[in-house]
Design a protein around this motif. Structure first.
Motif, PDB file in Angstrom:
ATOM      1  N   ASP A 142       0.814  -1.213   0.000  1.00  0.00           N
ATOM      2  CA  ASP A 142       0.000   0.000   0.000  1.00  0.00           C
ATOM      3  C   ASP A 142       0.843   1.257   0.000  1.00  0.00           C
ATOM      4  O   ASP A 142       0.462   2.287  -0.561  1.00  0.00           O
ATOM      5  CB  ASP A 142      -0.921   0.022   1.235  1.00  0.00           C
ATOM      6  CG  ASP A 142      -1.894  -1.138   1.239  1.00  0.00           C
ATOM      7  OD1 ASP A 142      -2.534  -1.373   0.204  1.00  0.00           O
ATOM      8  OD2 ASP A 142      -1.995  -1.823   2.278  1.00  0.00           O
ATOM      9  N   VAL A 143       1.996   1.181   0.646  1.00  0.00           N
ATOM     10  CA  VAL A 143       2.864   2.348   0.774  1.00  0.00           C
ATOM     11  C   VAL A 143       4.295   1.867   0.946  1.00  0.00           C
ATOM     12  O   VAL A 143       4.532   0.812   1.542  1.00  0.00           O
ATOM     13  CB  VAL A 143       2.422   3.215   1.983  1.00  0.00           C
ATOM     14  CG1 VAL A 143       2.411   2.403   3.254  1.00  0.00           C
ATOM     15  CG2 VAL A 143       3.320   4.430   2.163  1.00  0.00           C
ATOM     16  N   ILE A 144       5.247   2.609   0.395  1.00  0.00           N
ATOM     17  CA  ILE A 144       6.648   2.254   0.606  1.00  0.00           C
ATOM     18  C   ILE A 144       7.402   3.486   1.117  1.00  0.00           C
ATOM     19  O   ILE A 144       7.030   4.624   0.823  1.00  0.00           O
ATOM     20  CB  ILE A 144       7.340   1.691  -0.660  1.00  0.00           C
ATOM     21  CG1 ILE A 144       7.365   2.718  -1.796  1.00  0.00           C
ATOM     22  CG2 ILE A 144       6.660   0.412  -1.104  1.00  0.00           C
ATOM     23  CD1 ILE A 144       8.170   2.246  -3.017  1.00  0.00           C
ATOM     24  N   ILE A 145       8.437   3.221   1.909  1.00  0.00           N
ATOM     25  CA  ILE A 145       9.302   4.277   2.425  1.00  0.00           C
ATOM     26  C   ILE A 145      10.710   3.973   1.928  1.00  0.00           C
ATOM     27  O   ILE A 145      11.267   2.910   2.230  1.00  0.00           O
ATOM     28  CB  ILE A 145       9.282   4.322   3.959  1.00  0.00           C
ATOM     29  CG1 ILE A 145       7.847   4.527   4.460  1.00  0.00           C
ATOM     30  CG2 ILE A 145      10.178   5.436   4.472  1.00  0.00           C
ATOM     31  CD1 ILE A 145       7.722   4.472   5.970  1.00  0.00           C
ATOM     32  N   ILE A 146      11.257   4.891   1.151  1.00  0.00           N
ATOM     33  CA  ILE A 146      12.568   4.648   0.546  1.00  0.00           C
ATOM     34  C   ILE A 146      13.444   5.887   0.680  1.00  0.00           C
ATOM     35  O   ILE A 146      12.957   6.986   0.923  1.00  0.00           O
ATOM     36  CB  ILE A 146      12.444   4.267  -0.951  1.00  0.00           C
ATOM     37  CG1 ILE A 146      11.732   5.381  -1.733  1.00  0.00           C
ATOM     38  CG2 ILE A 146      11.718   2.942  -1.106  1.00  0.00           C
ATOM     39  CD1 ILE A 146      11.662   5.143  -3.231  1.00  0.00           C
ATOM     40  N   ASP A 147      14.772   5.682   0.521  1.00  0.00           N
ATOM     41  CA  ASP A 147      15.644   6.837   0.452  1.00  0.00           C
ATOM     42  C   ASP A 147      15.437   7.508  -0.908  1.00  0.00           C
ATOM     43  O   ASP A 147      14.829   6.945  -1.808  1.00  0.00           O
ATOM     44  CB  ASP A 147      17.114   6.436   0.669  1.00  0.00           C
ATOM     45  CG  ASP A 147      17.502   5.170  -0.057  1.00  0.00           C
ATOM     46  OD1 ASP A 147      16.750   4.190   0.030  1.00  0.00           O
ATOM     47  OD2 ASP A 147      18.543   5.160  -0.719  1.00  0.00           O
TER      48      ASP A 147
END
Length: 289
Positions: A142-147
């Motif tokens: 549903d959501v991703i957190i990336i640099d």
């Protein structure tokens, strides 16, 4: 097997009465009798022994009743769970993250998030950016957190959360910055910002990191190598601030010219989902440091 017939059979078997079952189902008794008979014809077996005045199940009827009871108990639990979800506004999100961002951020973030939004459950997956983006597009996440990543896909929305400088850290103290070239530099050559930070440091002090150890994968592995004195490393400050504060790592140089942001990425069709809005708003206001 028609669940309508199964429900009628189940209520008759449970109540041991066609009349009581009819009242419970809000239909007349003759309709119940007809439906049960049709069900028996459909299954090609007798479910009730009609040779006595009392309602009695045949062997087939007993077996089916036990299975039907399990089915309708599960249906009841499902109905209760759906009611609970609606009443409590309960939801679940699947979150993906790279290890560089996720390992220092996710434990602290999700602990705080759960305190505020206990109604939202979550799954977490760690992987590389390309796999995370693929899973996001395919609906597995549903959501991703990336640099920081330059994303041009029109179906994706990128929300920048925070920016931090890169820092050169070591287990040891150095009197002179030029002395660091005598120790191997652990590098992540696949990360553009990392390469820029190395170049910025080399240009500033006219030095060259000729002895580099390329490592791909877990951030914890990289930090473990620094702890063991294998080499120094250049990382975004948010990923090593705990070790710095604890005195494990020393900041040899802060590289202000190169910053690293972490981002939330979602597909635009999920932007209006309440649980996603809650997660984005919370994460944007959350301070990792």
């Amino acid at each position: 097997m028609d669940l309508h017939y199964l429900r009628i059979f189940y209520e008759v078997a449970k109540e041991r009465s066609f009349t009581k079952a009819a009242n419970k189902l809000y239909i007349n008794q003759s309709a119940v009798s007809i439906q049960v008979k049709k069900f028996e014809e459909l299954l090609n077996t007798k479910l009730f022994d009609r040779s006595s005045k009392k309602i009695k199940l045949t062997y087939s009827g007993e077996v089916l009743y036990k299975m039907a009871e399990e089915i309708f108990q599960k249906v009841k639990r499902a109905e209760k769970e759906m009611t609970r979800i609606i009443e409590l506004d309960k939801a679940k999100i699947s979150i993906g993250s790279t290890s560089t961002v996720g390992e220092p951020l996710i434990p602290k973030l999700m602990k705080a998030f759960s305190k505020v939004h206990s109604e939202i459950e979550y799954d977490i997956i760690f992987s590389d950016k390309q796999r995370l983006l693929k899973s996001l597009k395919e609906g597995e996440l549903d959501v991703i957190i990336i640099d920081e990543e330059h994303i041009t896909d029109s179906n994706l929305e990128v929300i920048e959360v925070d920016k931090f400088p890169y820092v050169l850290v070591s287990k040891e103290d150095y009197r002179d910055i030029e002395d660091v070239i005598d120790t191997p530099l652990i590098s992540r050559k696949t990360i553009p910002n990392n390469n820029e930070a190395i170049a910025a440091l080399e240009n500033k002090y006219k030095i060259s990191f000729d002895n580099q150890i390329s490592v791909m994968g877990s951030l914890e592995t990289i930090k473990g190598m620094v702890r063991e004195g294998v080499g120094n490393v250049i990382l975004p400050y948010y990923s090593v601030y705990k070790e710095v504060e604890a005195g494990e790592f020393k900041i040899i140089e802060k590289i202000e010219e190169v910053e690293d942001a972490y981002q939330i990425v979602i597909t635009k069709d999920k932007r209006t989902l309440l649980e996603i809005i809650k997660f984005i708003n919370f994460t944007q206001n959350f301070k990792i440091i």
